[in-house]
Structures are given as structure tokens and as C-alpha cells.
Design an enzyme around this catalytic site. Structure first.
Site, mmCIF file in Angstrom:
data_model
loop_
_atom_site.group_PDB
_atom_site.id
_atom_site.type_symbol
_atom_site.label_atom_id
_atom_site.label_comp_id
_atom_site.label_asym_id
_atom_site.label_seq_id
_atom_site.Cartn_x
_atom_site.Cartn_y
_atom_site.Cartn_z
ATOM 1 N N LYS A 206 0.835 -1.208 0.000
ATOM 2 C CA LYS A 206 0.000 0.000 0.000
ATOM 3 C C LYS A 206 0.865 1.251 0.000
ATOM 4 C CE LYS A 206 -3.832 -0.126 2.310
ATOM 5 N NZ LYS A 206 -4.845 -0.146 3.394
ATOM 6 N N GLU A 212 10.094 -5.549 4.068
ATOM 7 C CA GLU A 212 10.294 -6.887 3.521
ATOM 8 C C GLU A 212 9.975 -6.931 2.027
ATOM 9 O OE1 GLU A 212 8.443 -7.375 7.713
ATOM 10 O OE2 GLU A 212 8.277 -6.026 5.991
ATOM 11 N N GLY A 267 -5.390 -5.126 4.796
ATOM 12 C CA GLY A 267 -4.624 -6.113 4.032
ATOM 13 C C GLY A 267 -5.184 -7.519 4.118
ATOM 14 N N ARG A 268 -5.605 -7.931 5.303
ATOM 15 C CA ARG A 268 -6.075 -9.304 5.478
ATOM 16 C C ARG A 268 -7.459 -9.537 4.881
ATOM 17 N NH1 ARG A 268 -5.489 -6.468 9.940
ATOM 18 N NH2 ARG A 268 -7.194 -6.095 11.413
ATOM 19 N N GLU A 353 -4.983 -11.420 13.772
ATOM 20 C CA GLU A 353 -4.576 -10.038 13.561
ATOM 21 C C GLU A 353 -5.761 -9.098 13.767
ATOM 22 O OE1 GLU A 353 -1.281 -8.859 10.724
ATOM 23 O OE2 GLU A 353 -3.011 -8.040 9.649
ATOM 24 N N HIS A 384 -2.464 -37.967 11.921
ATOM 25 C CA HIS A 384 -1.247 -38.716 12.237
ATOM 26 C C HIS A 384 -0.177 -37.809 12.853
ATOM 27 C CE1 HIS A 384 -2.637 -42.431 10.278
ATOM 28 N NE2 HIS A 384 -3.285 -41.599 9.487
ATOM 29 N N LYS A 512 7.513 -3.664 13.480
ATOM 30 C CA LYS A 512 8.144 -3.040 12.312
ATOM 31 C C LYS A 512 9.043 -1.889 12.728
ATOM 32 C CE LYS A 512 4.507 -3.962 8.866
ATOM 33 N NZ LYS A 512 3.517 -3.302 7.977
#
Length: 546
Positions: A206, A212, A267-268, A353, A384, A512
Site C-alpha cells: 500500500k 520486507e 490487508g487481510r 490479527e 497422524h 516493524k
């Protein structure tokens, strides 16, 4: 505003929870032959069975009272109409507008956001068609064969989960790749197999400053320029999804290849937006629209179904019931479909979040448990690995089982074997096995009384472990859209019940900011004296060991 704990319905649920802890689901089923039909809902996309929860008719009534006391319907109207319910950032919350198929105007700050969405979707359509049909070419005139989506968090998890889930619907000519981790291993492993002449990069950020993402984008850009011997190649191989056009153009991306983002989309919750460009390229725009239509179906259900028959509302009620009142600390997501292997990670971010917070929207500390820790795995693999813990551990973990009637890729009788496990596990978690049943079984097998005494207690399963079952007809773009939207609306209702602002993420921002300060320390000749002893010692060891 009144604290949730002072609501009469909240107080009644506290005492009612103590009563229900003495009950067993086996008895609840035995005493009510209509329990399944009473506690299940059919939508166009799936059957939702929530009967295997530790709840009675009284529980359901009290939870509905809580929903009404919290004015869910009013809050729902506020969100869909564009009111700025994200109070800490003074923003509207309108991911639902991205998939609105009625094109009903929604005005935010004097702008009809629906018109902006339509313009952005048309931009996605035109561009994705160009790439898919070989009309977009790289610096050497070759068509695109590989697309690398560079982003992190919501800019990555949504598109990656969807394209992997719907791989059977994806392009056979274009391969999708995702880079999110700033660990150079990931970007190096992706790039080493690609041809710079036929690779397109989508940089999703954005602000176009996310550390990152921009680190990975810069590495990719340097890789491309080193092969092309020309910085002008950037414009032919990079596009951006960003609201910062100035930064993106400085990077070398043409303005017409920058896809708009809005501050009213978190964002999510953004895969429905231009962040879904990788989805449109891989699946084709028509399938991307089907994804939106599936989500819209759930939005419509959420807005029109009575509260007592409203799937997202009931999911949220049960989450709060199991966590806040019955004391569960985590919830497991168990897809019995290999295609959905990224769904647990996606839902982990979406819920934790959003609602993993301890301060109310009034700025007061919350005294009650909010959301559970979300985790999960493909169901068969989980059986398992950690189902031992689910069945016999001291902590009770509510589970969501997700499956389909039809397999995407039918192979002999594989799907029936898969789904027999799916149905059996929910039954086993609910029923359990008593010591008496164990002893009868072992006796029938001819085991001696002495041997039975040694092992019987180890084979007991208490049962009474809650689960929801979501059963789709088949995994398609439309049903996947409905499934994702179901959880999104559940998260919204959950946040209102818990009195939490679901649409900010200040805990993410803290890390951050500190990372930037630590990076400065790593670049300096000497470490500063204002670090705590642990951080100082770790950084000193790291720097001296390089």
C-alpha cells in the site's frame, strides 16, 4: 459505552457455562432427535452443522440475547454503509464493497467507492487478459510464462491461498510464484528457476515502503536489470498494487501499470481488490468474478437471514462461547481437501490479527479472554500428527472441519476414504469412548482381565470436544469465495461481541518500528548503550560472529 461484562446476557452466560460444563454432548443428542436439523444451516455454497457444540436451547437463546444486546444489526448496517467503524484509524471498513454485485452507491468522504471499485476491476480485467493471452511481452518481445507476486501478510496470504486452492482452474501456460519472506533463501529459490525475459513481477504494498516487500522487489529488479542490461526493462516486467504512485514510479513502474488501493480495505481482507491481480491472471477474470460472487452470496445471507439462522453470526457466537465462557485457548482449522492446505494460515492471520487484542474500542483493558489461537493442518495429515492431543489432551480445542461432497480430482475411491475419516473424526471427538466400552471391546477380543486392567484407562476418550462441520458440494471459485467471506463476517461479529476494533493492527506496527531501529544498530560500528542487556548481547554475538 457499557462494558460487555455488565450486560445481563453476559452475566447469565457466565453462570450458564458452569452448568453446561457438567453436561455431555452424547446426552444432548440422545435427548433431542432433532438436534441436527435444529442446529444446521444450508446456504447455496455449503451445509453448516454446528450441532456438535456443548450447547443447549438455553445456551443458544442466551447467546442470541448477547448478540442483540451488542446491537449486531446496527453495527452491520454501519459497516456496509461506509461509516468509519475503524475508530483508531478513522477509516471505513468496506471490503464488502469490493464484491458488491448490485452496484449500490456507497459514499465515503463524498466519493462513491463503488464507482472506484468498478474502475479498478476493469483495470485488473484488461491487464490480466493481456498477460493471459500473450499480449503483454517482456523486454525481448517474449510473452510472460511466470508471474512472481511480491508482498507480505495480507498482500501475499490471500492470493497465494486462493491460487493454490484453485490450481485446477488455473492457467496451464503461466506459472504463479510468491515471495513474502525477507529471508533471501526464498527469493533466490524462486528466481533461480526463471527466465528474466518471460517473468512478470507484481509488487503489492500500500505504501510502497514495506521493508520486507521492497527488499525482495529490489533484489528482483537487480536480477532483471543484470540480465537485460537496461533499466528500461523494469517497466516491461514490473507492475504495482499501491496507493503511493510516486514511490512506484520512482522504482521504474509506469503509472498506467499501478493498480489503486484504498485505506478502507485492510490487508487481510484485500484479496477481493486489486491485490487479487495474481488470482485474475492465474484463474482468468471470469473465475475471479465468480470468487467475488460467492463472497457476495454470503454477504447477502449475512445481511438478510434472521440472527438465529445466520451462519456468520452463529459461528461468532460459538467462538465467543467456547473461548470466553468455556475457557478454550485455541481453535483448529481442519480442511479435508489438499487444495486448501494454505487455508489455516490464511485464517490464522484473518482472525488473530483482527481480534487478538486486549483493549476495548473505548481504550479500556479487557478482563476476559478474547480470541483463541488459530492453527491447523490438512485433516488426514493432522490425524497422524496432533489428533492424539485433540482427543485425549487435557485442553479442549474446538475444531472446524471443512470438506466437499465431490473431489476436484476423482481418483478411484480415494474421496470416500478421505471423507469417511472426516465424518468419523467429528463423531469421535463428540462421543469419545468410556472405560466400560473399552472393557467390553477388549473382552470380546479375548484379552484377559489382568491385561485389560493395564490398558483400559489409556484407551478412554472423554469426548465432549466441540466441532463445526462445513460441507461444500465442490471446491470452486464461487464456493471458495463464500467460505472465505463466511469467516470474514464471523470475525466482524466476533469483534463486536468482544468490543474490539477488528480492523487495526498496532501490534504489527510495533515490531516493524523496532526492526528498523535494530537494523540501524546492525549497520553501526558500535552498539548503543540504551539497549536492554539481552538484545545488546544477542546483537553483539551476531555482529562479532559474521
Amino acid at each position: 459505552m457499557t462494558s460487555r461484562t455488565s450486560l445481563p446476557s453476559w452475566q447469565k452466560l457466565i453462570s450458564h457455562a458452569e452448568e453446561m460444563k457438567q453436561q455431555h454432548m452424547v446426552d444432548l443428542f440422545a435427548n433431542d432427535s432433532e438436534r441436527f436439523s435444529k442446529y444446521s444451516i444450508k446456504t447455496p455454497a455449503f451445509l453448516f452443522d454446528y450441532s456438535k457444540n456443548l450447547m443447549s436451547d438455553e445456551t443458544f437463546k442466551l447467546l442470541l440475547d448477547l448478540v442483540k444486546d451488542c446491537d449486531i444489526e446496527d453495527w452491520r448496517t454501519k459497516m456496509f454503509s461506509g461509516e468509519k467503524i475503524n475508530k483508531t484509524e478513522n477509516r471505513a471498513v468496506l471490503h464488502t464493497a469490493l464484491r458488491d454485485r448490485n452496484n449500490t452507491p456507497i459514499i465515503v468522504d463524498g466519493v462513491n467507492v463503488i464507482e472506484e471499485v468498478q474502475v479498478a476491476l476493469n483495470h485488473v480485467k484488461l491487464f490480466s487478459d493481456k498477460v493471459r493471452y500473450g499480449e503483454w511481452v517482456g523486454y525481448s518481445g517474449e510473452a510472460i510464462t511466470d508471474v512472481v507476486s511480491i508482498g507480505v501478510g495480507g498482500s501475499n496470504l490471500g492470493p497465494e491461498m486462493v491460487t493454490e486452492a484453485l490450481a485446477e482452474y488455473g492457467s496451464k501456460d503461466i506459472q504463479m510464484h510468491y515471495v513474502s519472506n525477507v529471508d533471501g533463501t526464498q527469493v533466490a529459490n524462486v528466481l533461480r528457476h526463471l527466465n528474466p525475459e518471460t517473468t512478470l513481477f507484481i509488487v503489492s504494498s500500500k505504501t510502497f515502503t514495506t521493508s520486507e516487500t521492497m527488499t525482495n522487489a529490489t533484489t528482483a529488479m537487480q536480477w532483471l536489470v543484470a540480465a537485460a542490461f537496461d533499466k528500461n526493462a523494469i517497466a516491461k516486467h514490473f507492475v504495482a498494487v499501491s496507493s503511493n504512485k510516486e514511490k512506484a514510479t520512482e522504482f521504474g513502474i509506469k503509472e498506467e501499470n499501478i493498480f489503486d488501493m484504498w485505506d478502507w480495505v485492510g490487508g487481510r481482507f484485500s484479496l477481493w481488490s486489486t491485490i487479487g491481480l495474481p488470482i485474475a491472471i492465474d484463474l482468468g477474470f471470469e473465475n475471479f468474478v465468480s470468487l467475488l460472487e460467492g463472497a457476495y452470496e454470503i454477504d447477502h445471507h449475512f445481511c438478510t437471514a434472521p440472527l438465529e439462522q445466520n451462519a456468520p453470526v452463529i459461528m461468532a457466537m460459538l467462538s465467543v462461547w467456547n473461548t470466553t465462557f468455556l475457557g478454550s485457548q485455541s481453535q483448529v482449522i481442519l480442511p479435508y481437501d489438499q487444495s486448501l492446505h494454505r487455508l489455516p494460515a490464511y485464517l490464522q492471520q484473518a482472525e488473530m490479527e483482527s481480534n487478538g487484542k486486549s483493549v476495548s474500542w473505548e481504550g479500556e483493558r479487557i478482563s476476559y479472554t478474547t480470541v483463541p489461537a488459530i492453527w491447523g493442518e490438512i485433516g488426514i495429515n493432522g490425524q497422524h500428527a496432533f489428533y492424539q492431543y485433540l482427543h485425549q489432551g487435557n485442553t479442549i480445542v474446538p475444531a472446524d472441519f471443512i470438506g466437499s461432497v465431490e473431489s476436484l480430482i476423482p481418483v478411484n475411491n480415494h474421496h470416500d476414504i478421505l471423507m469417511s475419516n472426516f465424518f468419523a473424526q467429528t463423531q469421535a471427538l463428540m462421543q469419545g469412548v468410556t472405560e466400560e466400552q473399552v472393557r467390553e471391546e477388549l473382552t470380546a477380543k479375548g484379552m484377559s482381565a489382568e491385561e485389560i486392567d493395564k490398558v483400559a484407562v489409556h484407551k478412554v476418550h472423554q469426548g465432549n470436544r466441540p466441532s463445526n462441520t462445513i460441507l461444500m458440494q465442490k471446491l470452486t471459485p464461487k464456493t471458495l469465495g463464500s467460505l472465505i467471506a463466511l469467516y470474514e463476517q464471523k470475525i466482524f461479529v466476533q469483534g463486536i461481541l468482544l468490543q474490539i476494533c477488528s480492523f487495526d493492527q498496532w501490534g504489527v506496527e510495533l515490531g516493524k518500528g523496532l526492526a528498523n531501529k535494530v537494523l540501524a544498530e546492525l549497520s553501526a560500528d558500535e552498539l548503543s548503550d540504551n539497549l536492554d542487556s539481552s538484545t545488546y548481547g544477542l546483537l553483539d554475538f551476531y555482529k562479532s560472529s559474521k
